[in-house]
Enzyme design. Structure first.
Site, PDB file in Angstrom:
ATOM      1  CD1 TRP A 233       0.411  -0.971   3.094  1.00  0.00           C
ATOM      2  CD2 TRP A 233      -0.164   1.261   3.459  1.00  0.00           C
ATOM      3  NE1 TRP A 233       1.018  -0.461   4.435  1.00  0.00           N
ATOM      4  CE2 TRP A 233       0.674   0.890   4.558  1.00  0.00           C
ATOM      5  CE3 TRP A 233      -0.742   2.437   3.554  1.00  0.00           C
ATOM      6  CZ2 TRP A 233       0.925   1.769   5.520  1.00  0.00           C
ATOM      7  CZ3 TRP A 233      -0.570   3.275   4.406  1.00  0.00           C
ATOM      8  CH2 TRP A 233       0.280   3.141   5.511  1.00  0.00           C
ATOM      9  CG  ASP A 234       4.889   0.750   0.967  1.00  0.00           C
ATOM     10  OD1 ASP A 234       3.992   0.277   1.918  1.00  0.00           O
ATOM     11  OD2 ASP A 234       6.290   0.459   1.488  1.00  0.00           O
TER      12      ASP A 234
ATOM     13  CD  GLU B 225       3.812  -3.655   9.396  1.00  0.00           C
ATOM     14  OE1 GLU B 225       4.746  -3.926   9.670  1.00  0.00           O
ATOM     15  OE2 GLU B 225       3.537  -2.866   8.343  1.00  0.00           O
TER      16      GLU B 225
ATOM     17  CE  LYS C 265       7.588  -1.720  10.936  1.00  0.00           C
ATOM     18  NZ  LYS C 265       7.371  -2.931  10.011  1.00  0.00           N
ATOM     19  CD  GLN C 266       3.530   1.791   9.637  1.00  0.00           C
ATOM     20  OE1 GLN C 266       4.527   0.769   9.499  1.00  0.00           O
ATOM     21  NE2 GLN C 266       2.971   1.917   8.563  1.00  0.00           N
TER      22      GLN C 266
END
Length: 841
Positions: free
Chosen positions: A373-374, A503, A615-616
């Site tokens: 999906w990046d 994640e 994580k993000q």
């Protein structure tokens, strides 16, 4: 961020002034050349001392069975990994039969440079041989943007102080997973051991030889992939230019073709060998056909001339920079890094031509060459606003994957389509469903990218012919994945058992990002088919027939979107990341030792899942993508809460944190995050640049500049700006394309100037005021300031005395194991350990 003695600042080139043997992997990535289809890592032409002797072709992959320790229904069963294609980069030089080898060579001059104006990698060196001969060697390598299947490389050798025998050994060689010509395997990165970001290694033979031959100075190899049955052909012409006497010898075997030139070099007389290479691949076309295609590519290049290919490359890049460049006045170091990132986007996407954009482009094997999906969230905005055709190609890749996505949805008992979290051929390749398949948000991400493309271009023809199928099928999945719940006489729509972008928190209920994006997806699909019914009835009838559309579906989607549950904590005044996120303990990142980062390589997932740690960016990403649905106060509160919890273990995070930090007022912090993003690979900040370029981070750099500091938004298809120019930047300039009209935007502390190219007038808003610029004209918008300014950064100290909904206090800690051992003496009393005997002799 970089060693500027070794890598000096140059606004248009990445330059290396000295070489090292301990970071070959990183420099191979930094000096890669590619065009979105074909990529050559920046290996030295000698073909030795490399981390990964990589030649990669987008979509060229092998499949293998995924072996689960415990199997369950619906688990991904077949993995995919990019293949290291036959290597044409080897052009080895010998003088007096002594090879140039960097581990022992006496190199007195050295410069390697990737010129981003003409897309050529060059290397110059002066080598003093053991016998005292001074040898100048100049090397060039180019992968053509204009000719998708073409690469050109050359080496020129001049002995400066004597006559000498010189040999130039050119090879096409089939390696197994990038091993060197002596069978050595790729060296590990600095952080050895388990790393899920690396590609799978297949021990069995992958490429099965088929046709191979030599005809004069032309060589050809071809192969069929063992399991995926893909095919590849590679052919190379060799041209020698010299006034020295020489002989040419050839050798051909199934896995190697050699063209060796033995030259009687005279003092000061150069010898130049040019290798022109063509690669063609297919999902099953016979290799003989691919070799014929290679022949045609080489014949055309020969008829046009080598110089013509380099001129076409320069012309292509001139046009690219005219529509894509971002200029940062007064900061040549940031200018260099910005252009390097933008150039990487061209190298990853320009000639993908309906294939996806891999997470590492074609610069390395990291993430196995998969599409994530990046692309939709981090890369496609750059494509849509600078080169819309590339964006269209990337979205068509998803349209072509719809049959596999429909099968996957049915396998998971859902309607519509479910796009894979990671894939090459359209099938889900993630073996860990909790952080893979459960990321249903990719459906909304794909539809969001489609909408962004249509907003920027006005290309409703594509939307109504192909894109609408994506919108409809993804909306159908949300309609069945979610469910209705009644409470206090009100109905709400919920989505359970999903994983958001973060994640470190998996399989949760009502993930905010997922719900917000699904709401957008549902509304976009409903609005699109209603518009088609009114304005394009013929296209609408075809859609109804093609996907079996029920007339009531649009109303159902709208109702679900309107009732979508958006979590909010009244006690904390923030949006929880998911239903139970705030019930977890807080991970004390400020006191987590550096050697325990990133967390995914040092803690079991179950440990991480028990904590409030990211994580993000997750909620913060939703605040950016769907910012029109949140107030300024909500954005500030959410950012202040989540920023101290975000590890940045993902390179996808810092760019979004930079954008939101700039918007809410943390302007110094925004610049800090931007620097982390722009130097992710150039500074090897995550210690894995050796595995390839972080393409999404490079795309995010453009968004951080244009949407973060430039303040650009396109909510509801309306173009608006609220600039946030950093305090020490005198000027930021960039180009956007809006519905076919080019807009050159120059941002200064006290004004924003917009110049429009030829085209229709463009209406836009700046801080709530409406402006219109006509084609061929410009206008100036005065700016009173650059938005709010909040010093410092949010900290965990904010959790002191903060209570959850149930009244319990928030507290922060680091997971540790504490073992207390008491040593008892002969008298039965504890003994000071320092005075006791060792417990084990």
């Amino acid at each position: 961020m970089m060693d500027r003695d070794r890598f000096p600042v140059d606004p248009w080139r990445l330059v290396e002034r000295s070489y090292g043997l301990d970071d070959f992997g990183v420099t191979e990535t930094l000096f890669s050349v590619g065009n979105g289809y074909l990529g050559l890592r920046g290996n030295h032409p000698e073909g030795r001392f490399g981390h990964e002797q990589g030649t990669f072709i987008n979509g060229f992959h092998e499949t293998f069975p995924i072996r689960h320790a415990e199997q369950a229904y619906g688990f991904a069963e077949v993995g995919q990994t990019i293949i290291n294609a036959p290597d044409a980069k080897v052009m080895r030089v010998y003088v007096d039969d002594e090879p140039l080898s960097f581990d022992v060579a006496d190199v007195t001059e050295y410069e390697r440079a990737l010129d981003m104006r003409d897309g050529v990698l060059r290397r110059h060196l002066l080598w003093c041989t053991p016998s005292g001969k001074q040898v100048r060697i100049d090397f060039e390598r180019m992968v053509s943007f204009e000719e998708k299947h073409l690469a050109i490389m050359s080496v020129e050798v001049t002995v400066l102080n004597a006559d000498a025998p010189v040999t130039i050994n050119c090879q096409l060689i089939n390696r197994q997973d990038g091993e060197d010509v002596y069978g050595g395997t790729p060296k590990p990165t600095k952080r050895a051991g388990f790393d899920p970001r690396k590609a799978e290694r297949i021990a069995e033979r992958v490429l099965r030889p088929e046709e191979y031959w030599q005809d004069g100075l032309r060589s050809a190899l071809s192969y069929r992939v063992s399991e995926s049955q893909m095919t590849i052909g590679v052919a190379a012409d060799h041209i020698i230019e010299t006034e020295n006497a020489y002989t040419a010898r050839t050798l051909i075997e199934p896995d190697i073709a050699k063209n060796v030139f033995r030259v009687n070099a005279r003092l000061g007389v150069p010898t130049r060998v040019v290798k022109v290479v063509s690669y063609h691949t297919s999902r099953g076309v016979p290799t003989r056909e691919l070799i014929d295609r290679c022949r045609r590519t080489l014949d055309r290049a020969a008829s046009e001339g080598i110089a013509s290919q380099f001129q076409k490359q320069r012309d292509w890049l001139d046009a690219f920079w005219r529509r894509s460049d971002v200029r940062i006045e007064g900061h040549d170091d940031l200018q260099q890094a910005t252009r390097w990132c933008l150039f990487q986007l061209a190298q990853a996407a320009a000639r993908a031509d309906g294939l996806g954009v891999p997470a590492k482009g074609v610069s390395g094997s990291g993430y196995s060459g998969h599409y994530f999906w990046d692309t939709e969230i981090y890369v496609l905005p750059f494509l849509a606003y600078t080169t819309p055709q590339w964006a269209r190609n990337a979205i068509r890749m998803r349209a072509l994957m719809l049959p596999a996505a429909r099968r996957r949805a049915r396998q998971l008992n859902e309607a519509g389509a479910l796009f894979p979290w990671r894939t090459i051929n359209g099938e889900e390749a993630s073996a860990y469903y909790a952080a893979g398949t459960a990321q249903y948000h990719i459906n909304a991400d794909v539809s969001f990218a489609l909408a962004k493309y249509v907003r920027a271009t006005g290309d409703t023809a594509f939307l109504y012919s192909e894109g609408v199928d994506i919108a409809v099928e993804t909306a159908r999945l949300w309609a069945t994945l979610g469910f209705w719940r009644e409470s206090d006489g009100e109905s709400s729509f919920h989505i359970h058992g999903v994983t958001g972008p973060d994640e470190y928190t998996t399989v949760v209920n009502d993930n905010l990002f997922t719900n917000v994006m699904a709401r957008f997806n549902l509304r976009f699909a409903a609005r699109t088919i209603r518009e088609m019914e009114v304005y394009e009835p013929d296209a609408y009838r075809l859609l109804v027939s093609r996907v079996g559309l029920d007339p009531d579906e649009a109303e159902m989607w709208d109702k679900a979107a309107e009732a979508m549950h958006i979590p909010f904590s009244e006690a904390l005044g923030i949006h929880p990341q998911d239903h139970v996120f705030l019930e977890r303990e807080v991970w004390d990142l400020e006191n987590t030792p550096v050697d325990q980062r990133p967390l995914l390589l040092n803690f079991h997932p179950l440990v991480i899942y028990r904590y409030q740690v990211l994580k993000q960016a997750d909620v913060v990403l939703a605040l950016f993508l769907q910012g029109n649905h949140f107030t300024s106060e909500e954005k500030l509160a959410d950012f202040q809460y989540y920023d101290p919890l975000t590890t940045g273990d993902s390179t996808l995070s810092a760019v979004v944190q930079s954008i939101l930090a700039a918007e809410v007022g943390y302007q110094d912090l925004a610049l800090d995050y931007f620097l982390q993003s722009i130097f992710v690979d150039l500074g090897d900040l995550h210690h894995n640049a050796a595995d390839g370029v972080h393409v999404a981070s490079a795309g995010g750099v453009w968004t951080a500049l244009v949407s973060g500091f430039g303040g650009m938004r396109d909510h509801f298809g309306e173009l608006s700006f609220d600039p946030r120019l950093p305090a020490d930047w005198p000027e930021l300039a960039y180009t956007l394309h809006w519905h076919g009209t080019e807009l050159d935007i120059v941002l200064r502390p006290d004004e924003m100037r917009v110049r429009a190219g030829e085209g229709a007038p463009v209406t836009f808003w700046v801080r709530g005021a409406e402006y219109t610029v006509h084609g061929g004209s410009d206008l100036s918008v005065p700016l009173a300031d650059q938005g709010p300014v909040i010093p410092g950064r949010p900290s965990l100290t904010q959790f002191a005395d903060v209570r959850r909904e149930d009244g319990t206090l928030l507290s922060a800690s680091v997971p540790t194991v504490t073992t207390s051992i008491s040593i008892i003496g002969d008298d039965g009393n504890p003994v000071d350990p320092d005075e006791s005997r060792p417990m084990i002799d």
